[in-house]
Write a protein that holds these residues in place. Structure first.
Motif, PDB file in Angstrom:
ATOM      1  N   HIS A  74       0.797  -1.230   0.000  1.00 41.28           N
ATOM      2  CA  HIS A  74       0.000   0.000   0.000  1.00 41.28           C
ATOM      3  C   HIS A  74       0.826   1.275   0.000  1.00 41.28           C
ATOM      4  O   HIS A  74       0.434   2.253  -0.632  1.00 41.28           O
ATOM      5  CB  HIS A  74      -0.979   0.015   1.178  1.00 41.28           C
ATOM      6  N   LEU A  75       1.920   1.300   0.709  1.00 42.80           N
ATOM      7  CA  LEU A  75       2.692   2.540   0.792  1.00 42.80           C
ATOM      8  C   LEU A  75       3.150   3.041  -0.581  1.00 42.80           C
ATOM      9  O   LEU A  75       2.953   4.220  -0.892  1.00 42.80           O
ATOM     10  CB  LEU A  75       3.869   2.397   1.750  1.00 42.80           C
ATOM     11  N   PRO A  76       3.693   2.192  -1.453  1.00 45.88           N
ATOM     12  CA  PRO A  76       4.063   2.686  -2.792  1.00 45.88           C
ATOM     13  C   PRO A  76       2.850   3.179  -3.591  1.00 45.88           C
ATOM     14  O   PRO A  76       2.917   4.212  -4.260  1.00 45.88           O
ATOM     15  CB  PRO A  76       4.708   1.477  -3.469  1.00 45.88           C
ATOM     16  N   LEU A  77       1.731   2.458  -3.514  1.00 49.31           N
ATOM     17  CA  LEU A  77       0.520   2.890  -4.216  1.00 49.31           C
ATOM     18  C   LEU A  77       0.017   4.211  -3.662  1.00 49.31           C
ATOM     19  O   LEU A  77      -0.263   5.152  -4.396  1.00 49.31           O
ATOM     20  CB  LEU A  77      -0.587   1.838  -4.060  1.00 49.31           C
ATOM     21  N   MET A  78      -0.113   4.262  -2.350  1.00 51.04           N
ATOM     22  CA  MET A  78      -0.640   5.458  -1.697  1.00 51.04           C
ATOM     23  C   MET A  78       0.237   6.678  -1.963  1.00 51.04           C
ATOM     24  O   MET A  78      -0.275   7.784  -2.140  1.00 51.04           O
ATOM     25  CB  MET A  78      -0.766   5.240  -0.186  1.00 51.04           C
ATOM     26  N   SER A  79       1.546   6.490  -1.972  1.00 49.61           N
ATOM     27  CA  SER A  79       2.453   7.628  -2.184  1.00 49.61           C
ATOM     28  C   SER A  79       2.176   8.333  -3.496  1.00 49.61           C
ATOM     29  O   SER A  79       2.063   9.555  -3.547  1.00 49.61           O
ATOM     30  CB  SER A  79       3.910   7.162  -2.145  1.00 49.61           C
ATOM     31  N   SER A  80       2.054   7.575  -4.573  1.00 50.01           N
ATOM     32  CA  SER A  80       1.836   8.210  -5.881  1.00 50.01           C
ATOM     33  C   SER A  80       0.408   8.716  -6.022  1.00 50.01           C
ATOM     34  O   SER A  80       0.191   9.807  -6.566  1.00 50.01           O
ATOM     35  CB  SER A  80       2.195   7.250  -7.011  1.00 50.01           C
ATOM     36  N   ILE A  81      -0.569   7.983  -5.527  1.00 46.01           N
ATOM     37  CA  ILE A  81      -1.963   8.424  -5.653  1.00 46.01           C
ATOM     38  C   ILE A  81      -2.196   9.673  -4.806  1.00 46.01           C
ATOM     39  O   ILE A  81      -2.783  10.653  -5.267  1.00 46.01           O
ATOM     40  CB  ILE A  81      -2.949   7.302  -5.255  1.00 46.01           C
ATOM     41  N   ALA A  82      -1.729   9.641  -3.555  1.00 48.34           N
ATOM     42  CA  ALA A  82      -1.924  10.796  -2.664  1.00 48.34           C
ATOM     43  C   ALA A  82      -1.259  12.037  -3.236  1.00 48.34           C
ATOM     44  O   ALA A  82      -1.859  13.126  -3.232  1.00 48.34           O
ATOM     45  CB  ALA A  82      -1.373  10.487  -1.277  1.00 48.34           C
ATOM     46  N   ALA A  83      -0.059  11.903  -3.747  1.00 47.65           N
ATOM     47  CA  ALA A  83       0.643  13.052  -4.319  1.00 47.65           C
ATOM     48  C   ALA A  83      -0.121  13.635  -5.507  1.00 47.65           C
ATOM     49  O   ALA A  83      -0.102  14.851  -5.728  1.00 47.65           O
ATOM     50  CB  ALA A  83       2.049  12.657  -4.745  1.00 47.65           C
ATOM     51  N   SER A  84      -0.829  12.787  -6.247  1.00 46.98           N
ATOM     52  CA  SER A  84      -1.560  13.266  -7.427  1.00 46.98           C
ATOM     53  C   SER A  84      -2.837  14.021  -7.071  1.00 46.98           C
ATOM     54  O   SER A  84      -3.434  14.659  -7.936  1.00 46.98           O
ATOM     55  CB  SER A  84      -1.884  12.099  -8.368  1.00 46.98           C
ATOM     56  N   CYS A  85      -3.249  13.955  -5.802  1.00 47.35           N
ATOM     57  CA  CYS A  85      -4.484  14.660  -5.413  1.00 47.35           C
ATOM     58  C   CYS A  85      -4.292  15.502  -4.153  1.00 47.35           C
ATOM     59  O   CYS A  85      -5.226  15.738  -3.401  1.00 47.35           O
ATOM     60  CB  CYS A  85      -5.645  13.696  -5.271  1.00 47.35           C
ATOM     61  N   GLY A  86      -3.061  15.947  -3.926  1.00 50.14           N
ATOM     62  CA  GLY A  86      -2.804  16.904  -2.860  1.00 50.14           C
ATOM     63  C   GLY A  86      -2.372  16.341  -1.526  1.00 50.14           C
ATOM     64  O   GLY A  86      -2.188  17.082  -0.572  1.00 50.14           O
ATOM     65  N   GLY A  87      -2.190  15.044  -1.434  1.00 52.09           N
ATOM     66  CA  GLY A  87      -1.761  14.429  -0.182  1.00 52.09           C
ATOM     67  C   GLY A  87      -0.255  14.422  -0.036  1.00 52.09           C
ATOM     68  O   GLY A  87       0.470  14.460  -1.023  1.00 52.09           O
ATOM     69  N   GLU A  88       0.192  14.384   1.193  1.00 52.85           N
ATOM     70  CA  GLU A  88       1.631  14.411   1.489  1.00 52.85           C
ATOM     71  C   GLU A  88       1.947  13.353   2.549  1.00 52.85           C
ATOM     72  O   GLU A  88       1.263  13.258   3.565  1.00 52.85           O
ATOM     73  CB  GLU A  88       1.974  15.805   2.013  1.00 52.85           C
ATOM     74  N   TRP A  89       2.983  12.556   2.318  1.00 52.96           N
ATOM     75  CA  TRP A  89       3.422  11.538   3.270  1.00 52.96           C
ATOM     76  C   TRP A  89       4.203  12.203   4.391  1.00 52.96           C
ATOM     77  O   TRP A  89       5.096  13.002   4.146  1.00 52.96           O
ATOM     78  CB  TRP A  89       4.280  10.498   2.578  1.00 52.96           C
ATOM     79  N   ARG A  90       3.851  11.889   5.611  1.00 54.44           N
ATOM     80  CA  ARG A  90       4.581  12.379   6.784  1.00 54.44           C
ATOM     81  C   ARG A  90       5.127  11.167   7.514  1.00 54.44           C
ATOM     82  O   ARG A  90       4.422  10.521   8.301  1.00 54.44           O
ATOM     83  CB  ARG A  90       3.662  13.189   7.687  1.00 54.44           C
ATOM     84  N   ALA A  91       6.394  10.873   7.242  1.00 55.30           N
ATOM     85  CA  ALA A  91       7.023   9.664   7.764  1.00 55.30           C
ATOM     86  C   ALA A  91       7.043   9.625   9.286  1.00 55.30           C
ATOM     87  O   ALA A  91       6.830   8.568   9.885  1.00 55.30           O
ATOM     88  CB  ALA A  91       8.434   9.517   7.209  1.00 55.30           C
ATOM     89  N   THR A  92       7.298  10.760   9.925  1.00 56.45           N
ATOM     90  CA  THR A  92       7.379  10.756  11.390  1.00 56.45           C
ATOM     91  C   THR A  92       6.041  10.424  12.031  1.00 56.45           C
ATOM     92  O   THR A  92       6.009   9.863  13.127  1.00 56.45           O
ATOM     93  CB  THR A  92       7.887  12.114  11.934  1.00 56.45           C
ATOM     94  N   ASP A  93       4.943  10.741  11.356  1.00 55.77           N
ATOM     95  CA  ASP A  93       3.611  10.426  11.881  1.00 55.77           C
ATOM     96  C   ASP A  93       3.026   9.168  11.238  1.00 55.77           C
ATOM     97  O   ASP A  93       1.924   8.756  11.593  1.00 55.77           O
ATOM     98  CB  ASP A  93       2.657  11.600  11.638  1.00 55.77           C
TER      99      ASP A  93
END
Length: 105
Positions: A74-93
Motif C-alpha cells: 500500500h505505501l508505494p501505491l498510496m504515495s503516488s496516488i496521494a501526491a496526485s491529489c494533494g496528499g503528502e506523506w509524513r514519515a514521522t507520523d
C-alpha cells in the motif's frame, strides 16, 4: 501498479461499483476479499485518497494483515496516488495528510 495517479485509475467494473458504494453519503465501512492481483489494493488506495481529498477533516484507517504487507504493497501505491491529489506523506507520523485536515493512517 506503483506510480498510479488518481486521474489515470481506470477501474474494473467491480471496482467502479465498490467505489460508488464507498463514496455514497452515509457509507460507514467496507471490506473485500479476493485473489492476489485482483485489484483490491489499488481500489482501497484510490478510495482512501478520494475520501481524504474530497471530505475535509476525514480520518481514514488503512489496514492489512501485516505491517510488511502494508509497507510493501500500500505505501508505494498510496504515495503516488496521494501526491496526485494533494496528499503528502509524513514519515514521522506514518500518515498521509491533506491541507484540508484529512488524514489516511
Amino acid at each position: 501498479m506503483a506510480g498510479l495517479r488518481l486521474e489515470s485509475f481506470n477501474p474494473l467494473p467491480w471496482q467502479a461499483q465498490a467505489l460508488r458504494e464507498i463514496l455514497r453519503p452515509g457509507s460507514v465501512g467496507c471490506a473485500w476479499a479476493g485473489g492476489k492481483g485482483s485489484g483490491k489494493s489499488a481500489l482501497v488506495s484510490v478510495a482512501a485518497c478520494m475520501i481524504a481529498a474530497t471530505r475535509p477533516g476525514a480520518e481514514v484507517a488503512l489496514v492489512m494483515d501485516s505491517y510488511k504487507s502494508l509497507r510493501d504493497i500500500h505505501l508505494p501505491l498510496m504515495s503516488s496516488i496521494a501526491a496526485s491529489c494533494g496528499g503528502e506523506w509524513r514519515a514521522t507520523d506514518t500518515e498521509f495528510r491533506w491541507s484540508s485536515g484529512s488524514v489516511v493512517r
